[in-house]
Design a protein around this motif. Structure first.
Motif, PDB file in Angstrom:
ATOM      1  N   GLN A   1      -2.467   4.744   9.749  1.00 46.51           N
ATOM      2  CA  GLN A   1      -2.779   3.400   9.266  1.00 46.51           C
ATOM      3  C   GLN A   1      -3.362   3.451   7.858  1.00 46.51           C
ATOM      4  O   GLN A   1      -3.016   2.649   7.002  1.00 46.51           O
ATOM      5  CB  GLN A   1      -3.765   2.739  10.236  1.00 46.51           C
ATOM      6  N   LYS A   2      -4.197   4.453   7.620  1.00 45.49           N
ATOM      7  CA  LYS A   2      -4.854   4.576   6.318  1.00 45.49           C
ATOM      8  C   LYS A   2      -3.855   4.850   5.201  1.00 45.49           C
ATOM      9  O   LYS A   2      -4.073   4.434   4.068  1.00 45.49           O
ATOM     10  CB  LYS A   2      -5.885   5.716   6.360  1.00 45.49           C
ATOM     11  N   ILE A   3      -2.794   5.594   5.512  1.00 45.34           N
ATOM     12  CA  ILE A   3      -1.866   5.933   4.431  1.00 45.34           C
ATOM     13  C   ILE A   3      -0.735   4.903   4.308  1.00 45.34           C
ATOM     14  O   ILE A   3       0.242   5.134   3.622  1.00 45.34           O
ATOM     15  CB  ILE A   3      -1.297   7.360   4.572  1.00 45.34           C
ATOM     16  N   GLY A   4      -0.880   3.796   4.983  1.00 48.35           N
ATOM     17  CA  GLY A   4       0.029   2.683   4.732  1.00 48.35           C
ATOM     18  C   GLY A   4       1.106   2.459   5.769  1.00 48.35           C
ATOM     19  O   GLY A   4       2.070   1.744   5.504  1.00 48.35           O
ATOM     20  N   VAL A   5       0.976   3.052   6.946  1.00 48.73           N
ATOM     21  CA  VAL A   5       1.962   2.786   8.002  1.00 48.73           C
ATOM     22  C   VAL A   5       1.686   1.396   8.560  1.00 48.73           C
ATOM     23  O   VAL A   5       0.530   1.044   8.824  1.00 48.73           O
ATOM     24  CB  VAL A   5       1.867   3.857   9.108  1.00 48.73           C
TER      25      VAL A   5
ATOM     26  N   ARG B   1       0.842  -1.204   0.000  1.00 48.55           N
ATOM     27  CA  ARG B   1       0.000   0.000   0.000  1.00 48.55           C
ATOM     28  C   ARG B   1       0.874   1.249   0.000  1.00 48.55           C
ATOM     29  O   ARG B   1       0.653   2.201  -0.724  1.00 48.55           O
ATOM     30  CB  ARG B   1      -0.869  -0.053   1.265  1.00 48.55           C
ATOM     31  N   ARG B   2       1.902   1.176   0.850  1.00 46.80           N
ATOM     32  CA  ARG B   2       2.764   2.334   1.004  1.00 46.80           C
ATOM     33  C   ARG B   2       3.565   2.620  -0.279  1.00 46.80           C
ATOM     34  O   ARG B   2       3.762   3.759  -0.658  1.00 46.80           O
ATOM     35  CB  ARG B   2       3.704   2.072   2.168  1.00 46.80           C
TER      36      ARG B   2
END
Lengths: 256, 666
Positions: free
Chosen positions: B585-589, A82-83
């Motif tokens: 969390q939403k941005i991928g951490v 995702r990142r």
């Protein structure tokens, strides 16, 4: 084809109280496509987007991106994927209030431990591209809603994601800000060849897409491809919305 | 509907409420146990010679305990109201009347308090016998502790419950009212670096200077009997530590985080960009709490230090004063021996030592004056033949050295410097003598100091009076009956010595009198006939056990209170802070990175107070352990405290992470 969604479904709640948010949906998205997902409130747009973006796991089915079945990945690997490959724009911006504009924008690169020089380069490029250089040292509280969404877009794009997910990106914006943002998103799609998946219930916003799928009650109801003329496409979308929103006997999906 | 709202609020914060309720229940349980133990017939029967002492102390302690527990409840109870700020404001927006919201808050507090009291009382009933037996064990009393709760105590507990719950509920209702009046959603902390940086640096200077003063205190503490310097140092250390710590929290630590945040090579790496700011924000919010916890932890450690050294000093003083269970001299040995035969006493060991009494003259450094007095002399070999415990607290000597055993002016500070040039009547002058404070046969068997001399010196020295001391150790006491003791009362004084001091020591004489002189004169000394210390030893042990019981209870309670305050502070995040973690969390951490932020926050919150508390408590050690190495036992006591405190940290992290995970469905 970049994204292949195969027969996914998702329920919320348990047993008798279960709500079938997504019912056996299949979908394909090409590289560099600007796909709109439309439907009335509660149709399952956000759920579908969240599942494709690995923020939620489907109960059944597969989501294959570039040949990789994401549903089989561990949470940790999903987060990494995702990142590295995805960017997100949300209706509520999801900016971190404790960080300033610059820190918010560079966060994805910092998370990837990119080197300082690259971070500065990418940041300057992105600020120029979206024309928000003057905002870099401002606190989030000091920005207008439109500016916040453009900053969120900058954050989503700084990592050069292959896929950009936008969930009601213009939902909180006035029409002028919405137009500016959509122009930027379209520009990014054309310039950077980024695949974009955008959930919206606004016809004007959807008219920027190259293709729009309509979902209703958790299933794909229909889809329209942009004929190349935005006004005509806009009209087609409005008509489809009218059809869906009418609740006519014939418009109720068979699977319901 | 209101019932549902209260139920849902309690359920939403169940982890936090559980910790609060358990901490309160612990306090209530201890309060009840202290109250009921004082009244218990078992305690009265088993410890009757303590009279009303135990009742008085447990009553005072339970009141103190209740007071501090109440302060804790007021303070921590406020956290929950603050946590519900948004909820209350939403209720008001939805049209709920203010008095209804305030009433909801009132009943919510009352319900939580009632549950805490219920569990606390159950804990009291379950653990009363255990705590009673523990008290008896520590006091070395072989007696079965019977469970007991008087109606008076029960009524008192009920009254305390009603009054405290009412006051707490009203306080929380007032807090809710204030929230509704202010309506401010988020208080923005002003950074004011122009003030924080100099204040932080000044704080560091204060703390460092306090540590330098502590090092001086290690050296200067021995001069406390005649110099005001140590007290000045202690006062300075306290002020510098307390204010220095606050200023460091206020300015220095945020500045360090700020500097790290500005260093791009550090902050642009991974989650640091966010976590430094997050940490700084949490630090700004928690400065007062961290400072409060630090000072109370330092107080707890200082109390443990005082208790340990105090107990050690009293114990040592006791041992040096009363080494045998029963001691006698040549005049009383026959009578005592006869009485012992009549009793069922099982003699474990008996000792006998010849001593000479002679006149001496010397310059005393401690009193800074010339002293002339009779002194008891004992030979080196006789001294060595006594049990080891008699010599344990005295400096070691060899067969050619002299050892002067004298009373200790202070129980805490030992003057171990050597004495010089002690003139002895008709014997060679003693050039140098080591100093000790542990008297063989007990200090009360003497009228003055004692001198251990080489065998040859002892053999050749003349004496004004010759005597023999006898000592016994028993298995389970001397078993002397009241009548026997009454009879022995007549032999308490063996003889009296009237000293006639002349200008020269050689011309001075001692006159021994069997009968008590009518008029006490300055130069008349009494030789004790016998000394019965076994009983006193028993009481001493029991007192020590009781003291340990109370100190341990208070220390653990303090620890529970501090640990739970920190844990709740971590758990009860603002909605705003929770949203930030959710956004990450939403941005991928990754989950592990968010867990890392929680871990860092937890570690910092727990680590900072204990580190600063340890730095501060160093001064407490300096006050007692001066000039020597830091005692192994005190290190163990501190380690025990840190381990228990650390356990709170670990539990706090686990609960906190669980809460975040549940909230975000990570």
């Amino acid at each position: 084809m970049q994204i292949a969604v195969k027969n996914i479904s998702k329920d919320f709640g348990r047993k008798r109280n279960a709500v079938h948010a997504i019912k056996d949906i299949s979908l394909e998205v090409d590289h560099g496509e600007f796909l709109g997902i439309m439907g009335p409130s509660g149709a399952g747009k956000t759920t579908l987007l969240n599942m494709i973006s690995t923020n939620e796991r489907p109960d059944h089915g597969q989501i294959v991106i570039d040949g990789l079945d994401l549903t089989q990945l561990h949470d940790r690997d999903q987060a990494k994927y995702r990142r590295n490959k995805m960017g997100f724009i949300y209706q509520s911006f999801e900016l971190l209030d404790s960080l300033n504009v610059k820190e918010n924008v560079i966060l994805p690169l910092a998370l990837n431990r990119a080197n300082k020089k690259l971070i500065e380069e990418r940041f300057n490029y992105m600020m120029q591209l979206l024309n928000i250089e003057k905002l870099s040292d401002r606190a989030i509280d000091e920005l207008s809603l439109g500016q916040r969404q453009i900053v969120a877009a900058a954050r989503a794009l700084i990592n050069r994601p292959e896929i950009l997910f936008a969930d009601e990106p213009t939902g909180s914006l006035d029409s002028k800000s919405a137009t500016i943002l959509l122009n930027y998103i379209q520009m990014v799609n054309e310039k950077e060849k980024t695949t974009i998946l955008m959930a919206t219930h606004d016809a004007f916003t959807a008219s920027y897409c190259s293709r729009v799928v309509f979902i209703k009650d958790g299933v794909i109801f229909s889809e329209i491809v942009n004929p190349g003329n935005r006004d005509k496409f806009f009209e087609q979308i409005i008509n489809m919305q009218r059809t869906i929103g009418g609740g006519d006997y014939f418009n109720v999906s068979k699977n319901y | 509907m209101y019932r549902k709202i209260i139920k849902r609020s309690l359920s939403n914060m169940r982890d936090s409420y559980l910790i609060y309720i358990l901490a309160c229940s612990f306090a209530i349980g201890i309060y009840g146990i202290l109250l009921s133990i004082g009244d218990s017939p078992s305690v009265y029967i088993a410890l009757h010679w303590w009279d009303s002492f135990i009742y008085d102390i447990t009553n005072i302690m339970s009141s103190l305990f209740a007071f501090f527990a109440f302060i804790y409840m007021i303070y921590v109870g406020g956290f929950f109201v603050k946590q519900q700020r948004n909820e209350f404001l939403t209720f008001e927006k939805l049209g709920m009347q203010r008095w209804v919201i305030i009433t909801i808050s009132f009943f919510q507090t009352a319900i939580v308090q009632a549950v805490a009291w219920l569990i606390g009382l159950m804990l009291m009933l379950v653990f009363q016998k255990f705590m009673g037996m523990l008290l008896f064990y520590l006091m070395q009393v072989h007696f079965n502790f019977g469970m007991y709760l008087s109606w008076d105590d029960l009524w008192l507990i009920f009254q305390v419950f009603l009054i405290s719950t009412l006051i707490l509920s009203v306080i929380n209702a007032i807090k809710t009212m204030r929230i509704l009046q202010k309506k401010q959603r988020r208080t923005i902390v002003k950074t004011r670096w122009w003030l924080r940086i100099p204040a932080g640096l000044f704080g560091v200077v204060l703390l460092l200077s306090a540590q330098v003063a502590t090092l001086y205190l290690f050296k200067d503490m021995r001069t406390i009997s005649y110099s005001s310097r140590p007290l000045m140092e202690v006062a300075y250390i306290m002020v510098a530590d307390i204010f220095g710590t606050y200023l460091v929290y206020y300015g220095f630590l945020p500045t360090i985080l700020n500097v790290m945040e500005k260093m791009r090579s550090v902050s642009y790496s991974g989650i640091n960009l966010f976590s430094f700011k997050y940490m700084k924000e949490r630090l700004f919010q928690n400065i007062s709490i961290l400072w409060f916890v630090t000072e109370l932890s330092a107080l707890a450690l200082a109390l443990l230090t005082f208790c340990y050294f105090g107990y050690q000093a009293v114990h040592q003083n006791y041992n040096s004063a009363y080494p045998f269970e029963l001691a006698a001299n040549k005049d009383t040995v026959k009578v005592i021996g006869g009485e012992l035969k009549k009793s069922d006493a099982k003699v474990k060991g008996s000792y006998k030592t010849d001593v000479k009494i002679n006149l001496v003259s010397y310059y005393s450094k401690s009193s800074q004056s010339y002293i002339r007095q009779p002194m008891t002399f004992m030979s080196y070999s006789d001294y060595k033949s006594l049990p080891k415990r008699m010599r344990k607290y005295n400096p070691k000597i060899n067969g050619h050295e002299f050892l002067k055993i004298d009373y200790n002016s202070s129980i805490m500070y030992h003057n171990d410097s050597k004495e010089h040039d002690i003139e002895v009547k008709d014997a060679p002058m003693i050039q140098t003598a080591k100093q000790g404070h542990s008297f063989p046969y007990g200090s009360s068997m003497h009228f003055g100091p004692m001198m251990i001399v080489p065998n040859k010196y002892y053999k050749n020295m003349p004496s004004e009076v010759k005597d023999t001391f006898y000592g016994w150790d028993f298995k389970k006491g001397d078993r002397l009956s009241k009548q026997q003791l009454h009879k022995l009362g007549n032999y308490r004084d063996a003889y009296y010595m009237k000293v006639d001091f002349k200008s020269s020591l050689a011309d001075s004489t001692i006159e021994v009198m069997k009968k008590e002189p009518n008029k006490y004169e300055a130069a008349t000394y009494t030789q004790a006939g016998f000394l019965r210390q076994g009983n006193l030893k028993k009481q001493f042990r029991q007192g020590g056990g009781f003291y340990l019981f109370i100190v341990a209870l208070f220390s653990i309670a303090l620890l529970v209170a501090l640990g739970s305050v920190l844990t709740l502070r971590i758990l009860l995040r603002d909605d705003y802070q929770s949203t930030q973690l959710r956004t990450l969390q939403k941005i991928g951490v990754e989950e592990s990175e968010i867990k890392g932020i929680i871990r860092r926050e937890n570690t910092l919150t727990f680590l900072i107070p204990i580190v600063f508390a340890l730095i501060q408590s160093f001064a407490a050690i300096a006050m007692f352990d001066f000039g020597r190495h830091i005692s192994k036992n005190i290190v163990l006591i501190y380690a025990g405290y840190i381990i228990l405190y650390g356990m709170f940290g670990v539990i706090s992290f686990q609960v906190s992470w669980r809460g975040v995970k549940q909230k975000f469905k990570l």
